[in-house]
Design an enzyme around this catalytic site. Structure first.
Site, PDB file in Angstrom:
ATOM      1  N   ARG A 195       0.842  -1.208   0.000  1.00 60.02           N
ATOM      2  CA  ARG A 195       0.000   0.000   0.000  1.00 60.02           C
ATOM      3  C   ARG A 195       0.871   1.249   0.000  1.00 60.02           C
ATOM      4  O   ARG A 195       0.568   2.241  -0.677  1.00 60.02           O
ATOM      5  CB  ARG A 195      -0.899   0.014   1.239  1.00 60.02           C
ATOM      6  CG  ARG A 195      -1.933  -1.080   1.235  1.00 60.02           C
ATOM      7  CD  ARG A 195      -2.941  -0.847   2.360  1.00 60.02           C
ATOM      8  NE  ARG A 195      -3.771  -2.017   2.515  1.00 60.02           N
ATOM      9  CZ  ARG A 195      -3.752  -2.835   3.562  1.00 60.02           C
ATOM     10  NH1 ARG A 195      -2.948  -2.595   4.591  1.00 60.02           N
ATOM     11  NH2 ARG A 195      -4.534  -3.885   3.609  1.00 60.02           N
ATOM     12  N   PHE A 211     -11.718  -4.382  -5.757  1.00 56.68           N
ATOM     13  CA  PHE A 211     -11.660  -5.223  -4.555  1.00 56.68           C
ATOM     14  C   PHE A 211     -11.071  -4.400  -3.400  1.00 56.68           C
ATOM     15  O   PHE A 211     -10.098  -4.787  -2.758  1.00 56.68           O
ATOM     16  CB  PHE A 211     -10.807  -6.479  -4.801  1.00 56.68           C
ATOM     17  CG  PHE A 211     -11.221  -7.258  -6.016  1.00 56.68           C
ATOM     18  CD1 PHE A 211     -12.241  -8.197  -5.932  1.00 56.68           C
ATOM     19  CD2 PHE A 211     -10.601  -7.053  -7.235  1.00 56.68           C
ATOM     20  CE1 PHE A 211     -12.631  -8.921  -7.053  1.00 56.68           C
ATOM     21  CE2 PHE A 211     -10.990  -7.765  -8.364  1.00 56.68           C
ATOM     22  CZ  PHE A 211     -11.999  -8.704  -8.277  1.00 56.68           C
ATOM     23  N   ASP A 233     -16.054  -2.246  -4.644  1.00 54.39           N
ATOM     24  CA  ASP A 233     -16.177  -3.487  -3.872  1.00 54.39           C
ATOM     25  C   ASP A 233     -17.627  -3.941  -3.967  1.00 54.39           C
ATOM     26  O   ASP A 233     -18.539  -3.117  -4.035  1.00 54.39           O
ATOM     27  CB  ASP A 233     -15.776  -3.287  -2.403  1.00 54.39           C
ATOM     28  CG  ASP A 233     -15.415  -4.604  -1.735  1.00 54.39           C
ATOM     29  OD1 ASP A 233     -14.214  -4.883  -1.556  1.00 54.39           O
ATOM     30  OD2 ASP A 233     -16.345  -5.388  -1.400  1.00 54.39           O
ATOM     31  N   SER A 234     -17.838  -5.250  -3.965  1.00 56.74           N
ATOM     32  CA  SER A 234     -19.200  -5.754  -4.107  1.00 56.74           C
ATOM     33  C   SER A 234     -19.944  -5.799  -2.772  1.00 56.74           C
ATOM     34  O   SER A 234     -21.138  -6.055  -2.744  1.00 56.74           O
ATOM     35  CB  SER A 234     -19.168  -7.159  -4.725  1.00 56.74           C
ATOM     36  OG  SER A 234     -18.381  -8.002  -3.928  1.00 56.74           O
ATOM     37  N   ASN A 259     -19.811  -5.382  -8.706  1.00 57.95           N
ATOM     38  CA  ASN A 259     -18.969  -6.536  -8.995  1.00 57.95           C
ATOM     39  C   ASN A 259     -17.784  -6.043  -9.833  1.00 57.95           C
ATOM     40  O   ASN A 259     -17.973  -5.442 -10.884  1.00 57.95           O
ATOM     41  CB  ASN A 259     -19.799  -7.564  -9.779  1.00 57.95           C
ATOM     42  CG  ASN A 259     -19.004  -8.806 -10.080  1.00 57.95           C
ATOM     43  OD1 ASN A 259     -17.822  -8.754 -10.440  1.00 57.95           O
ATOM     44  ND2 ASN A 259     -19.650  -9.941  -9.926  1.00 57.95           N
ATOM     45  N   ALA A 260     -16.578  -6.316  -9.358  1.00 56.32           N
ATOM     46  CA  ALA A 260     -15.394  -5.769 -10.034  1.00 56.32           C
ATOM     47  C   ALA A 260     -15.223  -6.339 -11.441  1.00 56.32           C
ATOM     48  O   ALA A 260     -14.751  -5.645 -12.341  1.00 56.32           O
ATOM     49  CB  ALA A 260     -14.145  -6.036  -9.197  1.00 56.32           C
ATOM     50  N   ASP A 280      -6.705  -6.513  -5.828  1.00 55.21           N
ATOM     51  CA  ASP A 280      -6.379  -7.277  -4.614  1.00 55.21           C
ATOM     52  C   ASP A 280      -7.601  -8.103  -4.220  1.00 55.21           C
ATOM     53  O   ASP A 280      -8.233  -7.846  -3.195  1.00 55.21           O
ATOM     54  CB  ASP A 280      -5.971  -6.307  -3.498  1.00 55.21           C
ATOM     55  CG  ASP A 280      -5.532  -7.030  -2.234  1.00 55.21           C
ATOM     56  OD1 ASP A 280      -5.098  -8.196  -2.337  1.00 55.21           O
ATOM     57  OD2 ASP A 280      -5.612  -6.431  -1.143  1.00 55.21           O
ATOM     58  N   CYS A 320      -3.808 -13.759  -2.985  1.00 58.61           N
ATOM     59  CA  CYS A 320      -3.576 -14.199  -1.602  1.00 58.61           C
ATOM     60  C   CYS A 320      -4.092 -15.623  -1.414  1.00 58.61           C
ATOM     61  O   CYS A 320      -4.399 -16.030  -0.301  1.00 58.61           O
ATOM     62  CB  CYS A 320      -4.215 -13.234  -0.604  1.00 58.61           C
ATOM     63  SG  CYS A 320      -5.989 -13.092  -0.788  1.00 58.61           S
TER      64      CYS A 320
HETATM   65  N1  SAH Z   1      -7.491  -4.461  -0.928  1.00 60.98           N
HETATM   66  C1  SAH Z   1      -8.102  -4.608   0.375  1.00 60.98           C
HETATM   67  C2  SAH Z   1      -8.420  -6.026   0.723  1.00 60.98           C
HETATM   68  C3  SAH Z   1      -9.326  -6.723  -0.261  1.00 60.98           C
HETATM   69  S1  SAH Z   1     -10.148  -8.123   0.410  1.00 60.98           S
HETATM   70  C4  SAH Z   1      -7.213  -3.969   1.430  1.00 60.98           C
HETATM   71  O1  SAH Z   1      -6.124  -3.510   1.114  1.00 60.98           O
HETATM   72  O2  SAH Z   1      -7.623  -3.934   2.586  1.00 60.98           O
HETATM   73  C5  SAH Z   1     -11.139  -8.608  -0.930  1.00 60.98           C
HETATM   74  C6  SAH Z   1     -12.391  -7.763  -1.158  1.00 60.98           C
HETATM   75  O3  SAH Z   1     -12.963  -8.173  -2.386  1.00 60.98           O
HETATM   76  C7  SAH Z   1     -13.486  -7.904  -0.119  1.00 60.98           C
HETATM   77  O4  SAH Z   1     -13.778  -6.650   0.412  1.00 60.98           O
HETATM   78  C8  SAH Z   1     -14.703  -8.443  -0.895  1.00 60.98           C
HETATM   79  O5  SAH Z   1     -15.926  -7.843  -0.494  1.00 60.98           O
HETATM   80  C9  SAH Z   1     -14.366  -8.013  -2.288  1.00 60.98           C
HETATM   81  N2  SAH Z   1     -14.955  -8.802  -3.377  1.00 60.98           N
HETATM   82  C10 SAH Z   1     -15.092 -10.142  -3.484  1.00 60.98           C
HETATM   83  N3  SAH Z   1     -15.600 -10.483  -4.688  1.00 60.98           N
HETATM   84  C11 SAH Z   1     -15.796  -9.322  -5.373  1.00 60.98           C
HETATM   85  C12 SAH Z   1     -16.276  -9.008  -6.667  1.00 60.98           C
HETATM   86  N4  SAH Z   1     -16.642  -9.950  -7.521  1.00 60.98           N
HETATM   87  N5  SAH Z   1     -16.309  -7.701  -7.013  1.00 60.98           N
HETATM   88  C13 SAH Z   1     -15.914  -6.730  -6.168  1.00 60.98           C
HETATM   89  N6  SAH Z   1     -15.451  -6.980  -4.935  1.00 60.98           N
HETATM   90  C14 SAH Z   1     -15.382  -8.257  -4.537  1.00 60.98           C
END
Ligand code: SAH
Length: 376
Positions: A195, A211, A233-234, A259-260, A280, A320
């Site tokens: 970050r 995400f 974020d979804s 949805n990403a 991420d 991850c």
């Molecule tokens: N980048 C963040 C951590 C991400 S965790 C940080 O630095 O703290 C993963 C995230 O992806 C979660 O918040 C989850 O809600 C989201 N997520 C899962 N599937 C998704 C999708 N299809 N579209 C958008 N977000 C999604």
């Protein structure tokens, strides 16, 4: 296991007593009958035993205290000025299944296995309290607990619950984290350094954080002087927490609950351009059987993100998934580049920050892969 890995699968053992009690401390011997080590057992889990000690030493509260002391001492040395961090990273710190973090002055314990909850935690609770936290929170919410026959639990083990969200500090950014109620958000410390890197590359740039969760990357990008930050974020809870965090840090982030996969495609159809895109996602592979589908998903989002970058644009892309190796992940990103007609330079390849140590004999501890590319 003979090479130092702590997991003993049921199928690897010749003689397994059928009256093993959940959480029982057992010795594991090799084919010649020599004791290799001792660990806790869970007859409900395919990982029947997790090894705690090697050789003849019996694990006990004193042994566990030594592991905790070593883990804490290492963190104080490696991250001397960091107050919010992971103090114990389970297997990587010799305490299988047990995660201990400090968030806003509270100790937060997350046992992912039965043995971590019923053996290690009772041995360590007084020691954790002796670290001087405001309270100790049991945050046993990992979906992996179902493989251990465990449900989810979220409650105080010691002290009074926090009155509201606690403040987690990370390099000048504050994240509001609900340890118990409300949004039930957490914070992932493993991406701390990545970050910071994104923050340092953000000045004057348009940033997309897909995400985004509670804004881990987006907040650093905004603080780093980005001309515009969009976060996707979804989860509505994540978007609400992200919006609250943006206010708390006095920065502006355009937060979108979407949805990403869909959003990335729509943005490229609209010919939108971002100078830096962060991907991420959550672990797409929860086990080896999910690997092919996970690699397709990684390829897909990376391909879509690459289409949003102008020449000179940066892609910061992470996996991850414990079941996805660095080579697997790089291969998926390379396949995306081939399909997207993307040609670029690898700026760096990074892992988790030092409070999530990687042990050479335990490949699963090397789970976070963050690849940074510059489009040419
Ligand atoms: N980048 C963040 C951590 C991400 S965790 C940080 O630095 O703290 C993963 C995230 O992806 C979660 O918040 C989850 O809600 C989201 N997520 C899962 N599937 C998704 C999708 N299809 N579209 C958008 N977000 C999604």
């Amino acid at each position: 296991m003979l090479q130092g890995h702590p997991w003993v699968f049921r199928g690897e053992l010749q003689d397994v007593p059928d009256d093993l009690a959940p959480g029982e401390i057992v010795q594991v011997a090799d084919a010649r009958g020599r004791v290799v080590g001792s660990g806790y057992a869970n007859p409900e889990s395919s990982i029947l035993v997790r090894i705690l000690t090697r050789g003849e030493r019996e694990p006990d509260a004193q042994w566990a205290k030594e592991r905790l002391d070593a883990a804490v001492t290492r963190r104080r040395r490696d991250l001397p000025d960091v107050s919010d961090l992971r103090l114990v990273h389970a297997e990587a710190d010799g305490l299988p299944g047990l995660v201990l973090e400090v968030m806003g002055g509270y100790a937060v314990v997350s046992p992912d296995t039965l043995g971590a909850q019923e053996v290690l935690l009772p041995w360590l609770l007084d020691e954790i309290r002796a670290l001087g936290p405001e309270g100790v929170v049991l945050r046993a919410v990992s979906p992996s607990r179902q493989h251990e026959g465990l449900g989810l639990e979220l409650r105080m083990l010691a002290g009074d619950p926090p009155k509201g969200p606690v403040e987690v500090h990370e390099e000048g950014i504050v994240y509001l984290v609900d340890l118990l109620g409300g949004q039930k958000t957490g914070h992932y410390f493993d991406q701390r350094q990545n970050r910071l890197r994104v923050g340092a590359w953000s000045a004057g740039r348009r940033i997309l954080d897909a995400f985004a969760y509670t804004g881990g990357f987006a907040l650093h990008a905004a603080r780093g002087g980005a001309s515009q930050v969009t976060a996707i974020d979804s989860s509505s809870e994540a978007i609400a927490a992200l919006t609250r965090n943006a206010e708390r840090n006095s920065v502006t982030i355009e937060a979108r609950e979407e949805n990403a996969f869909d959003a990335l495609r729509a943005l490229s159809q609209q010919r939108e351009r971002f100078d830096l895109v962060v991907l991420d996602p959550p672990p797409f592979a929860r086990g080896r059987s999910h690997l092919p589908a996970a690699l397709r998903a990684y390829k897909e989002i990376n391909l879509r993100a690459m289409r949003l970058l102008p020449p000179g644009g940066i892609l910061c892309t992470a996996s991850c998934s414990h079941a996805v190796s660095e080579d697997d992940f790089t291969g998926a990103v390379r396949a995306a580049a081939a399909d997207a007609g993307f040609s670029g330079r690898v700026l760096g390849s990074y892992g988790a920050d030092v409070d999530h140590p990687v042990r050479i004999e335990i490949p699963e501890t090397d789970y976070l892969h963050c690849l940074v590319l510059v489009k040419e």
